[in-house]
Motif scaffolding. Structure first.
Motif, short mmCIF file in Angstrom:
data_model
loop_
_atom_site.label_atom_id
_atom_site.label_comp_id
_atom_site.label_asym_id
_atom_site.label_seq_id
_atom_site.Cartn_x
_atom_site.Cartn_y
_atom_site.Cartn_z
N ASP A 166 -5.50 14.03 2.85
CA ASP A 166 -5.24 13.19 1.68
C ASP A 166 -4.75 14.02 0.49
O ASP A 166 -3.77 13.67 -0.16
CB ASP A 166 -6.50 12.40 1.30
N ILE A 198 -10.61 11.23 -0.91
CA ILE A 198 -9.96 9.94 -1.17
C ILE A 198 -8.87 10.09 -2.23
O ILE A 198 -8.65 9.19 -3.03
CB ILE A 198 -10.98 8.87 -1.59
N LEU A 235 -10.13 -4.62 3.87
CA LEU A 235 -9.21 -4.58 5.00
C LEU A 235 -9.72 -3.57 6.03
O LEU A 235 -9.74 -3.82 7.23
CB LEU A 235 -7.84 -4.16 4.48
N LEU A 246 -3.29 -11.20 10.46
CA LEU A 246 -4.72 -10.91 10.33
C LEU A 246 -5.53 -12.19 10.52
O LEU A 246 -6.61 -12.17 11.09
CB LEU A 246 -5.01 -10.33 8.94
N SER A 269 -12.90 -4.80 7.77
CA SER A 269 -12.73 -5.90 8.73
C SER A 269 -12.52 -5.34 10.13
O SER A 269 -12.61 -6.06 11.11
CB SER A 269 -11.54 -6.76 8.34
N GLY A 270 -12.23 -4.04 10.22
CA GLY A 270 -12.04 -3.42 11.53
C GLY A 270 -10.68 -3.69 12.11
O GLY A 270 -10.38 -3.26 13.21
N ARG A 271 -9.81 -4.38 11.40
CA ARG A 271 -8.49 -4.72 11.94
C ARG A 271 -7.45 -3.67 11.59
O ARG A 271 -6.46 -3.54 12.29
CB ARG A 271 -8.03 -6.08 11.39
N VAL A 272 -7.65 -2.98 10.47
CA VAL A 272 -6.66 -2.00 10.01
C VAL A 272 -7.42 -0.73 9.62
O VAL A 272 -8.44 -0.80 8.95
CB VAL A 272 -5.89 -2.55 8.78
N LYS A 273 -6.90 0.41 10.06
CA LYS A 273 -7.57 1.68 9.72
C LYS A 273 -7.42 2.00 8.23
O LYS A 273 -6.57 1.43 7.56
CB LYS A 273 -6.95 2.81 10.54
N SER A 306 -0.46 7.22 8.30
CA SER A 306 0.28 6.15 7.63
C SER A 306 0.92 6.60 6.33
O SER A 306 1.98 6.13 5.97
CB SER A 306 -0.65 4.98 7.33
N LEU A 307 0.24 7.51 5.60
CA LEU A 307 0.76 7.84 4.28
C LEU A 307 1.76 8.98 4.30
O LEU A 307 2.32 9.35 3.28
CB LEU A 307 -0.39 8.12 3.33
N GLN A 313 -2.17 -6.47 15.49
CA GLN A 313 -3.13 -7.57 15.63
C GLN A 313 -2.87 -8.41 16.88
O GLN A 313 -3.75 -9.09 17.37
CB GLN A 313 -3.09 -8.49 14.40
N LEU A 339 -5.86 9.75 -2.09
CA LEU A 339 -4.78 8.76 -2.06
C LEU A 339 -5.22 7.43 -2.62
O LEU A 339 -4.38 6.57 -2.90
CB LEU A 339 -4.23 8.65 -0.64
N PHE A 348 -1.17 -0.91 -1.59
CA PHE A 348 -0.59 -0.57 -2.89
C PHE A 348 0.91 -0.89 -3.00
O PHE A 348 1.35 -1.34 -4.05
CB PHE A 348 -0.94 0.85 -3.34
N ILE A 395 -4.52 1.59 2.91
CA ILE A 395 -3.97 2.07 1.63
C ILE A 395 -2.47 1.85 1.60
O ILE A 395 -1.92 1.31 0.63
CB ILE A 395 -4.28 3.58 1.45
N ALA A 396 -1.79 2.22 2.70
CA ALA A 396 -0.33 2.15 2.74
C ALA A 396 0.18 0.72 2.72
O ALA A 396 1.35 0.47 2.44
CB ALA A 396 0.20 2.87 3.97
N VAL A 397 -0.71 -0.24 3.05
CA VAL A 397 -0.29 -1.63 3.04
C VAL A 397 -0.54 -2.26 1.67
O VAL A 397 0.29 -2.98 1.13
CB VAL A 397 -1.07 -2.40 4.13
N ARG A 431 -7.88 -11.13 17.66
CA ARG A 431 -8.47 -10.41 16.54
C ARG A 431 -8.47 -11.22 15.24
O ARG A 431 -8.94 -10.75 14.23
CB ARG A 431 -7.71 -9.10 16.31
N VAL A 488 4.59 0.92 7.55
CA VAL A 488 3.22 0.65 7.97
C VAL A 488 2.90 -0.84 8.13
O VAL A 488 2.25 -1.24 9.09
CB VAL A 488 2.23 1.30 6.97
N THR A 489 3.38 -1.66 7.19
CA THR A 489 2.96 -3.05 7.21
C THR A 489 3.36 -3.80 8.49
O THR A 489 2.50 -4.45 9.10
CB THR A 489 3.46 -3.78 5.94
N ASP A 549 -6.29 4.62 6.41
CA ASP A 549 -5.02 5.13 5.87
C ASP A 549 -3.98 4.03 5.83
O ASP A 549 -3.25 3.88 4.85
CB ASP A 549 -4.53 6.32 6.71
N ALA A 550 -3.93 3.22 6.89
CA ALA A 550 -2.95 2.13 6.92
C ALA A 550 -3.28 1.08 5.86
O ALA A 550 -2.38 0.51 5.25
CB ALA A 550 -2.91 1.49 8.30
N ALA A 552 6.75 3.26 2.07
CA ALA A 552 5.53 3.38 2.88
C ALA A 552 5.23 2.06 3.57
O ALA A 552 4.88 2.02 4.75
CB ALA A 552 4.36 3.80 2.01
#
Lengths: 423, 358
Positions: free
Chosen positions: A93, B30, B78, A270, B81-85, A32-33, A219, B32, B94, B90-92, A276, A211-212, B87-88, A207
């Protein structure tokens, strides 16, 4: 609607769609990053391209020239990240952080150098930092659309190898797919998407554009094809919403609004996506806790009934609550669910409540018998497990266990196993 | 103190303050999170600015610190919650917070005191101009602030060295020994937030990531010892500050940006030249291993059946030239001897083969 607004809307939507679709691959590959690093690494490229333009006499702010420069350094940055990961013990990272910050630093050095040497021509290069959607021209949007179309076309053509690559690269290699090549194609497409977005949302927010929407789309579905299309549509919606809101008032920057719109879409996804959704799982947990609360109270009343054989009789609230410190809330829940009636401080089980109490006690004791007889657990190890299982087991399973155990009359502690409510 | 000295010292103080938490970020994988925090403190700073109307120290520190911890908390929740990995997550998180910060900034804040430029890349070259009256002493504010920050971080790492070390390398054992890894994680990220805020004015939100990560990563390529890594990272940071300032003067360019470029240069140098982790070292090691293995192969062959040197090349199917070189080496090291015109492996030669094979 003014044509300027239409241009911005169209640009933001093209960007949202292309970044959203490609972002799916980044998210699923756990890269993602990488998009963030690509965006930062593009900055020195923009400045270098500007310098080249200045020296060679080409229009230094031609979008294609600047885009090519951005693409070039973004590419070098990616190769460096992969190189650092492969040849040192630094992990992904740190590699991303190093490339991102050092390239950006080089970009600021060039930018500040240009500010002194560019003779004013460089004004506007900074829009690459924060993006300035309002500065998009019709020509920009046409160019963006062409690149987006090429990118999406490549995506369609390479769909199968890409899919293999993200879910099982080992399997892909064993099928003779050139994993390395497709990985490079994928990263290059991402770099193109990033460069498309720089003018609109800027380096820092890029980013999120990748990703978002992808995280939001994830979901709603487990299928890659559906996810890609959904992410594209969500990115497009966020782009349109951000551009439109920013047009409503002055001092409303487009880039941040697009990103915040995408974040809002993610939050909604979400919370309420069908399988989910966090909202549903919270509600489920609440329902289960309430059920456990009620059933424990009913069971306490049954136990009191066993002491004086008055199962259906009236009892003082204080006696019932003394058994395990049941709460007022449990009493209220049980009453409103129709399991008991309350007159002042007196409680009476309804027939429905009596039946449910019998069932819970029966579940508990049959499960204890099963653990004791079939799994040979010690008697003092039975109760805690049965406390959980009594609320979960359904009638069919309980009858099967009862059959298998030969319909015992008492549980391992010698207490009777009820068969339905007493008449 | 001359302006040059103030700038270099400010950069060095910033680099030292950042390198300390930076080492732990790199070791814990960590890095990032540092990137995320440095961006996400922006809304905290802006909100504090909007409420108090100034960039005074305490409200800004509190606002930014709170946002830093909030960032870490949001990313963790996030992810959990198991819904978002991860790395994702973080990217969501910040960019969303950064977007909020920019929106507030553009919409409500007065552009004269706080603008996008100073937030994004700060300007360390202004360090001598920003003054602070300290009990009658007239000192450079950034230099004072960052020196205090570096001292605080040093105190932090000295106080919690054992706990940080244990929880970084063996979180399970740390938890079992009664140190809460979660508490330390938040403590560490809190330190990162405060350091970021202290560095904001001088180096900005993005370049502080370089100050945090690059010297630490460079040091990690050189040593396995945590204490030494911390010292090296601080040294690389301070050195980069000086080199970067010279670059900035030469190019008449951004100070913090040039220091970042110097850090990148040192990293590449170490990446190429580090004895064990470096590219050059790796290449030399592979070559050495190849050479030793070739010697062992020849010795092994001669140990089984003594051969005349002229028959060796056809027997092993290697080029004559290469065989001649190898035999020359083996003879001078006393690993082969000639008996009745045939080459045989000596005692020392057999030992060498055993050494290589093991």
């Amino acid at each position: 609607m003014s044509s300027a607004l239409l241009t911005v809307l169209a640009g933001a939507m093209v960007l949202g769609f292309s970044a959203g679709t490609l972002g799916c691959f980044a998210v699923l590959r756990r890269h993602s990053l990488l998009g963030d690093a690509l965006a930062h690494a593009a900055l020195p490229g923009v400045c270098l391209a500007f310098l080249v333009g200045m020296w060679s006499g080409i229009d230094p702010k031609h979008p294609l020239l600047l885009g090519a420069g951005a693409l070039a350094t973004a590419w070098i940055g990616t190769l460096l990240i992969l190189g650092i990961i492969r040849t040192t013990r630094l992990k992904q990272d740190a590699a991303i952080g190093i490339v991102l910050s050092v390239f950006f630093g080089a970009g600021t050095v060039l930018l500040s150098y240009l500010e002194r040497a560019g003779g004013g021509q460089q004004a506007g290069l900074k829009t690459f930092l924060f993006g300035q959607a309002a500065a998009l021209t019709r020509g920009d949007v046409v160019a963006m659309s062409i690149f987006a179309a090429i990118m999406l076309g490549t995506l369609v053509v390479c769909y199968r190898p890409f899919k293999l690559l993200i879910f099982d690269p080992g399997h892909a290699a064993s099928l003779g797919v050139n994993v390395r090549r497709y990985e490079i194609i994928l990263v290059s497409l991402m770099a193109v998407a990033v460069v498309l977005g720089l003018r609109t949302v800027g380096v820092v927010l890029m980013a999120a554009m990748l990703v978002t929407p992808a995280a939001a789309a994830r979901q709603w579905t487990d299928r890659l094809g559906v996810m890609i299309i959904l992410a594209g549509l969500m990115g497009m919606t966020a782009g349109a919403a951000g551009a439109w809101i920013s047009a409503l008032e002055t001092r409303m920057p487009t880039g941040p609004l697009i990103v915040l719109s995408a974040t809002a879409l993610l939050l909604v996804s979400l919370l309420v996506s069908p399988r989910r959704g966090l909202l549903w799982s919270w509600m489920r947990r609440r329902r289960n806790r309430k059920r456990v609360r009620i059933e424990n109270l009913l069971k306490d009343m049954w136990r009191l009934g066993e002491q004086d054989s008055r199962f259906g009789g009236t009892r003082a609230l204080s006696d019932v609550m003394a058994v395990r410190a049941a709460s007022q809330r449990a009493v209220g829940d049980a009453e409103s669910a129709g399991f008991m009636r309350r007159h002042g401080t007196q409680l009476t089980l309804t027939p429905k409540g009596l039946a449910r109490a019998a069932r819970v006690v029966r579940n508990h004791r049959i499960w204890e018998s099963y653990l004791s007889h079939r799994l040979d657990l010690a008697d003092d190890h039975l109760h805690r497990d049965a406390e959980d299982m009594e609320h979960v087991l359904d009638d069919e399973v309980i009858e099967q266990i009862d059959d298998a155990l030969g319909h015992p009359a008492n549980d391992p502690h010698g207490r009777p196993i009820p068969r339905g409510a007493p008449v | 103190m001359s302006d040059d000295a103030i700038i270099v010292l400010t950069g060095a103080a910033c680099a030292i303050a950042c390198a300390i938490p930076g080492c732990f970020l790199v070791l814990r994988g960590i890095s990032l999170i540092g990137d995320a925090i440095s961006h996400a403190v922006l809304p905290g700073i802006v909100i504090a600015f909007l409420i108090t109307g100034s960039l005074a120290a305490w409200p800004v520190v509190i606002g930014a610190g709170a946002l830093g911890l909030l960032t870490v908390f949001l990313i963790e929740s996030l992810h959990r919650s198991g819904r978002v990995k991860e790395d994702a997550s973080i990217a969501v998180v910040f960019p969303a917070l950064f977007a909020l910060g920019v929106l507030l900034l553009v919409r409500y804040a007065d552009h004269r005191d706080l603008d996008q430029d100073c937030v994004l890349y700060g300007e360390i070259l202004l360090a001598p101009i920003a003054r602070l009256d300290l009990f009658g002493w007239d000192v450079s504010r950034p230099l004072f602030l960052l020196t205090v920050m570096a001292a605080l971080n040093l105190a932090f790492v000295v106080t919690f060295f054992k706990e940080l070390k244990l929880s970084t390398f063996d979180a399970g054992l740390a938890a079992a020994s009664g140190f809460s890894p979660v508490l330390l994680h938040y403590l560490l990220t809190g330190v990162v937030s405060l350091t970021t805020v202290a560095s904001f004015e001088s180096v900005g939100a993005i370049l502080v990531v370089a100050f945090l990560i690059v010297p630490a990563a460079t040091a990690y390529l050189l040593t396995d010892r945590l204490g030494l890594m911390l010292l090296l990272a601080m040294g690389f940071g301070a050195l980069s500050s000086w080199l970067g300032y010279m670059l900035a003067v030469a190019l008449d360019a951004s100070g913090a940006g040039s220091m970042t470029v110097a850090m990148g240069g040192l990293f590449i140098l170490v990446w190429l030249l580090a004895p064990r982790e470096g590219v050059l070292g790796r290449v030399l090691r592979v070559r050495r291993r190849k050479h030793r293995f070739a010697l062992a192969l020849v010795l092994e062959h001669l140990g089984r059946e003594p051969t005349a040197e002229s028959d060796l090349a056809p027997a092993l199917r290697w080029p004559e030239q290469r065989i001649a070189e190898l035999v020359q080496k083996l003879t001078t090291r006393g690993f082969v001897a000639t008996r009745e015109g045939l080459l045989v492996t000596t005692e020392a030669g057999s030992d060498f083969v055993r050494d290589v094979v093991d």
